[in-house]
Design a protein around this motif. Structure first.
Motif, PDB file in Angstrom:
ATOM      1  N   ASP A 109      26.536 -12.926   5.647  1.00 60.20           N
ATOM      2  CA  ASP A 109      26.780 -13.776   4.482  1.00 60.20           C
ATOM      3  C   ASP A 109      27.175 -12.884   3.311  1.00 60.20           C
ATOM      4  O   ASP A 109      26.312 -12.294   2.648  1.00 60.20           O
ATOM      5  CB  ASP A 109      25.532 -14.591   4.136  1.00 60.20           C
ATOM      6  CG  ASP A 109      25.798 -15.669   3.089  1.00 60.20           C
ATOM      7  OD1 ASP A 109      26.647 -15.446   2.202  1.00 60.20           O
ATOM      8  OD2 ASP A 109      25.157 -16.732   3.171  1.00 60.20           O
ATOM      9  N   PRO A 110      28.483 -12.750   3.042  1.00 61.62           N
ATOM     10  CA  PRO A 110      28.929 -11.833   1.985  1.00 61.62           C
ATOM     11  C   PRO A 110      28.630 -12.324   0.577  1.00 61.62           C
ATOM     12  O   PRO A 110      28.812 -11.573  -0.393  1.00 61.62           O
ATOM     13  CB  PRO A 110      30.443 -11.760   2.217  1.00 61.62           C
ATOM     14  CG  PRO A 110      30.782 -13.092   2.816  1.00 61.62           C
ATOM     15  CD  PRO A 110      29.603 -13.446   3.685  1.00 61.62           C
ATOM     16  N   ILE A 111      28.183 -13.565   0.435  1.00 65.63           N
ATOM     17  CA  ILE A 111      27.878 -14.110  -0.887  1.00 65.63           C
ATOM     18  C   ILE A 111      26.413 -13.882  -1.242  1.00 65.63           C
ATOM     19  O   ILE A 111      26.088 -13.375  -2.319  1.00 65.63           O
ATOM     20  CB  ILE A 111      28.195 -15.619  -0.950  1.00 65.63           C
ATOM     21  CG1 ILE A 111      29.598 -15.895  -0.399  1.00 65.63           C
ATOM     22  CG2 ILE A 111      28.038 -16.139  -2.367  1.00 65.63           C
ATOM     23  CD1 ILE A 111      30.702 -15.130  -1.082  1.00 65.63           C
ATOM     24  N   ARG A 112      25.508 -14.250  -0.347  1.00 66.98           N
ATOM     25  CA  ARG A 112      24.076 -14.135  -0.627  1.00 66.98           C
ATOM     26  C   ARG A 112      23.544 -12.732  -0.361  1.00 66.98           C
ATOM     27  O   ARG A 112      22.632 -12.272  -1.046  1.00 66.98           O
ATOM     28  CB  ARG A 112      23.304 -15.176   0.188  1.00 66.98           C
ATOM     29  CG  ARG A 112      23.649 -16.599  -0.243  1.00 66.98           C
ATOM     30  CD  ARG A 112      23.110 -17.642   0.713  1.00 66.98           C
ATOM     31  NE  ARG A 112      23.514 -18.988   0.296  1.00 66.98           N
ATOM     32  CZ  ARG A 112      24.685 -19.543   0.621  1.00 66.98           C
ATOM     33  NH1 ARG A 112      25.541 -18.863   1.365  1.00 66.98           N
ATOM     34  NH2 ARG A 112      24.990 -20.754   0.200  1.00 66.98           N
ATOM     35  N   ASN A 113      24.084 -12.053   0.642  1.00 62.79           N
ATOM     36  CA  ASN A 113      23.678 -10.677   0.932  1.00 62.79           C
ATOM     37  C   ASN A 113      24.588  -9.735   0.156  1.00 62.79           C
ATOM     38  O   ASN A 113      25.613  -9.254   0.667  1.00 62.79           O
ATOM     39  CB  ASN A 113      23.749 -10.402   2.437  1.00 62.79           C
ATOM     40  CG  ASN A 113      22.631 -11.079   3.194  1.00 62.79           C
ATOM     41  OD1 ASN A 113      21.599 -11.439   2.627  1.00 62.79           O
ATOM     42  ND2 ASN A 113      22.820 -11.273   4.490  1.00 62.79           N
ATOM     43  N   THR A 114      24.226  -9.505  -1.073  1.00 62.80           N
ATOM     44  CA  THR A 114      25.051  -8.702  -1.962  1.00 62.80           C
ATOM     45  C   THR A 114      24.151  -8.017  -2.975  1.00 62.80           C
ATOM     46  O   THR A 114      22.935  -8.200  -2.973  1.00 62.80           O
ATOM     47  CB  THR A 114      26.107  -9.596  -2.657  1.00 62.80           C
ATOM     48  OG1 THR A 114      27.000  -8.788  -3.410  1.00 62.80           O
ATOM     49  CG2 THR A 114      25.436 -10.601  -3.585  1.00 62.80           C
ATOM     50  N   SER A 115      24.738  -7.216  -3.859  1.00 63.72           N
ATOM     51  CA  SER A 115      23.970  -6.512  -4.885  1.00 63.72           C
ATOM     52  C   SER A 115      24.530  -6.862  -6.259  1.00 63.72           C
ATOM     53  O   SER A 115      25.714  -7.190  -6.393  1.00 63.72           O
ATOM     54  CB  SER A 115      24.037  -4.998  -4.663  1.00 63.72           C
ATOM     55  OG  SER A 115      25.381  -4.546  -4.700  1.00 63.72           O
ATOM     56  N   PRO A 116      23.697  -6.787  -7.309  1.00 71.05           N
ATOM     57  CA  PRO A 116      24.143  -7.180  -8.650  1.00 71.05           C
ATOM     58  C   PRO A 116      25.327  -6.364  -9.174  1.00 71.05           C
ATOM     59  O   PRO A 116      26.094  -6.858  -9.996  1.00 71.05           O
ATOM     60  CB  PRO A 116      22.897  -6.963  -9.517  1.00 71.05           C
ATOM     61  CG  PRO A 116      21.751  -7.062  -8.574  1.00 71.05           C
ATOM     62  CD  PRO A 116      22.252  -6.473  -7.281  1.00 71.05           C
TER      63      PRO A 116
END
Length: 243
Positions: free
Chosen positions: A191-198
């Motif tokens: 999930d490239p949207i939720r599994n991301t960093s700020p």
């Protein structure tokens, strides 16, 4: 020229068609191989503001190489690479697809006959400024290959790049290692949207569509989706940092 919205609409159509055909298969990139890997980052000469892209490090990663429509063997298809980088709170998932050439071509998914092709994030990311992620063949490495059934039978390499303000910076090398069991591949839910960093957030309409499409696809096939991350989803849709 607005190509990303067309790609986003294509994702929704693909999800619907695949869901209508099968309950337990991926709606997107159904045919793939997952493997262990190493992401060797040497960093960007001109910093982007992303810790992952800027700071030299070696990360043990999980990689999935796939074909968008699920064509067999070495037949043409939109080919994809998904990279999961572990993190303290949650992983970072980076998803790239084969794209066309040039400034506008990198926004368009493009069928290719080989995995040793040019990949792109299609839509932008935001660190200190907007950027695109890309990958391509490593002239000094081992080719990935053409046939999906053969991928993972030997180590292979790709180079990773950042495109920012028209300038390309090569920031690391992705090494593909040992093939993972088919059961592990089936359970993976990127999930490239939720599994991301700020400090490295996907942005734009295409990524916003992905937030819904990947959720639907994973729930439909019975996979465990990524943990909720409403701030990331909202920032993706708005294109702005909320903090």
């Amino acid at each position: 020229m607005r190509l990303a919205p067309l790609a986003g609409a294509g994702i929704v159509v693909a999800v619907g068609l695949r869901a209508a055909r099968s309950r337990r298969q991926r709606a997107l990139h159904p045919l793939g191989r997952s493997m262990s890997g190493e992401l060797h980052v040497w960093g960007c000469v001109e910093p982007t503001g992303s810790d992952l892209l800027d700071h030299p490090a070696r990360h043990a990663v999980t990689v999935r190489v796939s074909k968008g429509a699920g064509t067999r063997g070495s037949r043409p298809d939109v080919r994809g690479i998904a990279i999961r980088v572990p993190g303290a709170a949650r992983p970072t998932d980076l998803l790239l697809s084969t794209v066309g050439p040039g400034r506008w071509g990198r926004h368009v998914p493009m069928p290719r006959r080989t995995f040793d092709a040019v990949y792109g994030s299609i839509a932008p990311y935001r660190a200190d400024r907007r950027l695109h992620l890309a990958a391509g063949p490593d002239p000094e490495g081992t080719p990935v290959g053409d046939d999906i059934e053969q991928v993972g039978r030997h180590p292979a390499d790709l180079l990773l790049h950042v495109i920012q303000s028209g300038k390309v910076q090569t920031f690391g090398r992705l090494h593909l290692g040992e093939l993972l069991p088919a059961s592990t591949d089936a359970e993976l839910a990127f999930d490239p949207i939720r599994n991301t960093s700020p400090d490295l957030r996907p942005t734009g309409l295409l990524h916003g569509v992905r937030a819904l499409a990947y959720r639907l696809s994973q729930r439909w096939r019975g996979a465990t989706p990524a943990a909720d991350n409403p701030t990331a989803v909202e920032e993706t849709a708005s294109g702005q940092r909320l903090r």
